[in-house]
Design a protein around this motif. Structure first.
Motif, short mmCIF file in Angstrom:
data_model
loop_
_atom_site.label_atom_id
_atom_site.label_comp_id
_atom_site.label_asym_id
_atom_site.label_seq_id
_atom_site.Cartn_x
_atom_site.Cartn_y
_atom_site.Cartn_z
N GLU A 184 41.42 77.10 -65.13
CA GLU A 184 39.63 78.52 -65.42
C GLU A 184 39.16 78.64 -64.20
O GLU A 184 38.31 79.00 -63.49
CB GLU A 184 39.60 78.08 -67.14
CG GLU A 184 38.31 78.80 -67.28
CD GLU A 184 38.15 79.78 -67.06
OE1 GLU A 184 37.53 80.28 -66.93
OE2 GLU A 184 39.27 80.52 -67.54
N LYS A 185 38.97 77.12 -64.04
CA LYS A 185 38.03 76.62 -62.68
C LYS A 185 38.56 77.01 -60.97
O LYS A 185 37.38 77.45 -60.47
CB LYS A 185 37.59 74.85 -63.00
CG LYS A 185 36.94 74.43 -63.77
CD LYS A 185 35.82 74.36 -63.87
CE LYS A 185 35.13 74.21 -65.15
NZ LYS A 185 33.75 74.07 -64.77
N SER A 186 40.16 77.17 -61.35
CA SER A 186 40.57 77.70 -59.91
C SER A 186 40.59 78.89 -59.56
O SER A 186 40.44 79.70 -58.32
CB SER A 186 41.39 76.80 -59.76
OG SER A 186 41.21 75.30 -59.83
N LYS A 187 40.18 80.57 -60.77
CA LYS A 187 41.06 81.41 -60.81
C LYS A 187 40.24 82.08 -59.74
O LYS A 187 40.28 83.18 -59.49
CB LYS A 187 40.93 81.67 -61.84
CG LYS A 187 38.91 81.72 -62.80
CD LYS A 187 39.97 82.89 -63.96
CE LYS A 187 37.42 82.88 -64.77
NZ LYS A 187 37.58 83.63 -66.15
N SER A 213 38.78 80.82 -56.80
CA SER A 213 39.07 80.61 -55.03
C SER A 213 40.89 80.67 -55.42
O SER A 213 40.99 79.89 -55.42
CB SER A 213 38.20 79.48 -54.90
OG SER A 213 38.91 78.44 -53.89
N LEU A 214 41.19 81.15 -54.12
CA LEU A 214 42.64 80.90 -53.36
C LEU A 214 42.67 79.81 -53.43
O LEU A 214 44.22 79.18 -53.35
CB LEU A 214 42.62 82.11 -52.08
CG LEU A 214 44.32 81.68 -51.76
CD1 LEU A 214 45.34 82.17 -52.63
CD2 LEU A 214 44.26 82.51 -50.40
N LYS A 215 41.73 78.96 -52.39
CA LYS A 215 42.68 77.40 -51.99
C LYS A 215 42.24 76.93 -52.92
O LYS A 215 43.41 75.88 -53.33
CB LYS A 215 41.02 77.41 -50.68
CG LYS A 215 41.04 78.10 -49.45
CD LYS A 215 40.59 77.80 -48.48
CE LYS A 215 40.44 77.42 -47.36
NZ LYS A 215 40.89 78.87 -47.12
N LEU A 216 41.32 76.65 -54.16
CA LEU A 216 41.59 75.71 -54.95
C LEU A 216 43.23 76.42 -55.73
O LEU A 216 43.98 75.26 -56.69
CB LEU A 216 40.23 75.66 -56.45
CG LEU A 216 38.81 75.32 -55.76
CD1 LEU A 216 37.65 75.77 -56.19
CD2 LEU A 216 39.09 74.16 -55.10
N GLY A 217 43.40 77.26 -56.60
CA GLY A 217 43.82 77.65 -57.18
C GLY A 217 45.70 77.42 -55.82
O GLY A 217 46.46 76.63 -56.67
N ALA A 218 45.52 77.54 -54.82
CA ALA A 218 47.01 77.02 -53.80
C ALA A 218 46.86 75.51 -54.29
O ALA A 218 48.13 74.51 -54.57
CB ALA A 218 46.62 77.68 -52.49
N MET A 219 45.55 75.19 -54.54
CA MET A 219 45.34 73.29 -54.22
C MET A 219 46.02 72.79 -56.18
O MET A 219 47.27 71.79 -55.51
CB MET A 219 44.10 72.70 -54.21
CG MET A 219 44.67 71.66 -54.49
SD MET A 219 42.17 70.34 -54.96
CE MET A 219 41.96 71.56 -56.72
N ILE A 220 46.08 73.37 -56.70
CA ILE A 220 46.38 72.62 -57.66
C ILE A 220 47.94 73.24 -58.32
O ILE A 220 48.47 72.13 -58.43
CB ILE A 220 44.96 73.41 -59.64
CG1 ILE A 220 43.99 72.94 -59.32
CG2 ILE A 220 46.79 73.76 -60.34
CD1 ILE A 220 44.07 71.44 -59.39
N ILE A 221 48.42 74.63 -57.39
CA ILE A 221 49.50 74.48 -57.60
C ILE A 221 50.37 73.32 -57.15
O ILE A 221 51.31 73.33 -57.38
CB ILE A 221 50.27 75.88 -57.33
CG1 ILE A 221 49.99 76.60 -57.92
CG2 ILE A 221 51.13 76.25 -56.76
CD1 ILE A 221 49.65 78.57 -57.45
N GLY A 222 50.07 73.09 -56.15
CA GLY A 222 50.73 72.14 -55.41
C GLY A 222 50.03 70.89 -56.06
O GLY A 222 51.34 70.54 -56.03
N VAL A 223 49.63 70.11 -56.39
CA VAL A 223 49.41 69.49 -57.23
C VAL A 223 50.86 69.16 -58.72
O VAL A 223 51.61 68.35 -58.65
CB VAL A 223 48.22 69.08 -58.06
CG1 VAL A 223 48.16 68.21 -58.75
CG2 VAL A 223 46.91 68.27 -56.43
N ILE A 224 50.25 70.49 -59.04
CA ILE A 224 51.30 71.09 -60.28
C ILE A 224 52.81 70.31 -60.14
O ILE A 224 53.61 69.71 -60.35
CB ILE A 224 51.73 71.96 -60.84
CG1 ILE A 224 50.58 72.00 -61.83
CG2 ILE A 224 52.22 72.36 -62.02
CD1 ILE A 224 49.86 74.11 -61.87
#
Length: 239
Positions: A191-194, A196-207
């Motif tokens: 929800e916080k990253s939706k 921002s592409l960069k934030l979304g990419a970061m969370i996917i990487g962290v997952i």
């Protein structure tokens, strides 16, 4: 890059953890105490710089620290971050598809080279699977968890019921907060990253990285992850 008075083990005074990777490379702990902590410090520093106009051209300095840590979970998170960001640009995606016939053999050659240095060794993954399947005996509710404080390196009173280091953030979450807790974690960050592409990419990487390491063992992870969501006016490239 190299600190402390000892080449291996933990320094008596400064508590730096010096280790090696595949018996070939020293893992640099930097000045944060361990190679894993250095890796996530470097990863988040790169992402912060990548999102900040003033420092975007200097972000590659952080990669020097990331590489010297030889922490593969952080490498995986960075690669996913880079690929998602790169392919998130429609022009880059089209170019990549056109170059597919060249990228496939290049990837195969790179695989052979990395395999020669044991960088792609899956031995540690099989060790983790053995621990997860055969050496963890803990009671928990799949939906709600309920085993907070009964596993992990923080347990020091002799009542530990699981391995000191689970090496899986999602198992720790499952035992502690259950499927509902994991769902709420994912919901909050997506929800916080939706926007921002960069934030979304970061969370996917962290997952994905979290499958093979207990992320919250690293203090830089705990400190810097929330900073990713601080908004500075007229500073971020994507919001």
């Amino acid at each position: 890059m190299l600190v402390g008075r000892y080449q291996w083990g933990v320094d008596d005074v400064y508590k730096f953890q010096i280790s090696n990777f595949a018996s070939r490379f020293w893992r640099s702990p930097g000045i944060v105490g361990s190679s894993g902590a250095l890796a996530y410090f470097a990863l988040f520093t790169y992402i912060l710089m990548d999102r900040t106009k003033e420092f975007s051209k200097k972000k590659y300095l952080a990669l020097f620290l990331l590489v010297s840590s030889f922490t593969r979970s952080a490498f995986l998170a960075f690669i996913i971050y880079f690929i998602v960001n790169f392919l998130g640009n429609e022009r880059n995606l089209k170019r990549t598809l056109k170059m597919g016939k060249y990228l496939i053999p290049l990837g195969f050659i790179l695989f052979i080279i990395l395999n020669q240095f044991d960088i792609l060794s899956v031995k540690s993954i099989w060790i983790r699977f053995d621990v997860w399947l055969n050496r963890i005996d803990i009671e928990y509710n799949p939906l709600f968890g309920g085993a907070i404080g009964e596993m992990g390196a923080a347990v020091r009173d002799g009542t530990i019921k699981a391995e000191a280091v689970l090496d899986s953030y999602w198992l720790l979450m499952l035992f502690s907060t259950g499927i509902i807790g994991i769902f709420l974690w994912l919901l909050f960050f997506f929800e916080k990253s939706k926007h921002s592409l960069k934030l979304g990419a970061m969370i996917i990487g962290v997952i994905f990285a979290g499958f093979f390491i207990t992320l919250t063992q690293a203090i830089p992870f705990i400190v810097l992850l929330p900073m990713m969501y601080l908004k500075v006016e007229n500073d971020f490239k994507d919001t």
